[in-house]
Design an enzyme around this catalytic site. Sequence first.
Site, PDB file in Angstrom:
ATOM      1  CG  HIS A  51      10.581 -32.827  -8.247  1.00  0.00           C
ATOM      2  ND1 HIS A  51      11.705 -32.911  -7.198  1.00  0.00           N
ATOM      3  CD2 HIS A  51      11.669 -32.687  -9.435  1.00  0.00           C
ATOM      4  CE1 HIS A  51      13.138 -32.396  -7.312  1.00  0.00           C
ATOM      5  NE2 HIS A  51      12.668 -32.965  -9.184  1.00  0.00           N
ATOM      6  CD  GLU A  53       7.930 -33.194  -4.159  1.00  0.00           C
ATOM      7  OE1 GLU A  53       8.517 -33.973  -2.491  1.00  0.00           O
ATOM      8  OE2 GLU A  53       7.970 -33.610  -5.046  1.00  0.00           O
ATOM      9  CB  CYS A  81      14.428 -31.359  -4.073  1.00  0.00           C
ATOM     10  SG  CYS A  81      13.087 -30.986  -5.105  1.00  0.00           S
ATOM     11  CB  CYS A  84       9.469 -30.355  -3.822  1.00  0.00           C
ATOM     12  SG  CYS A  84       9.378 -30.285  -5.133  1.00  0.00           S
TER      13      CYS A  84
END
Length: 167
Positions: A51, A53, A81, A84
């Site tokens: 991801h 992040e 999410c 993260c």
Amino acid sequence: MNEKYMREALKEAKKAIRLGEVPIGCVIVYQDKIIGRGYNKRNTKKTTLAHAELIAIEKASKAMGDWRLEDCTMYITLEPCQMCSGAIVQARIKKVVVGTMNPKAGCAGSILNLLQMEQFNHQVELETGILEKECTAILQDFFGQLRIRNKKEKQEKNDLKKEKLEG
């Protein structure tokens, strides 16, 4: 200042589009300098962990020489999410600035707010809606194009099946 860095996060999101990835971008700022950048690479790397992040946190931690990012601000085009959000809390990031919210998976206020739970030993300042139209549009455009592409591929497969049956 927030718009300046959210535009940088949008640049990262556009890199994801070039890979066919969902366009999510992130930058981490320390003392008015970007120390970490990331964009979604889940399909490219074939891992849930890729991801935007998490990639940006890893780069920022290397730049800082520490896992603690206490005086840093994260700019992310889409609400993080649960994975993260947990990493953001664990990294002790001071503030998160979100472009657009994610009502189906967001854990910075949409479904729940992991960033500001009093039960954790760290809470994150949160600001939302920065360049919201631009952050929403890049996602809507991507998914609109994806639906068109998927519909076209499905039609081509059906046409091939039909040809084989008629042939």
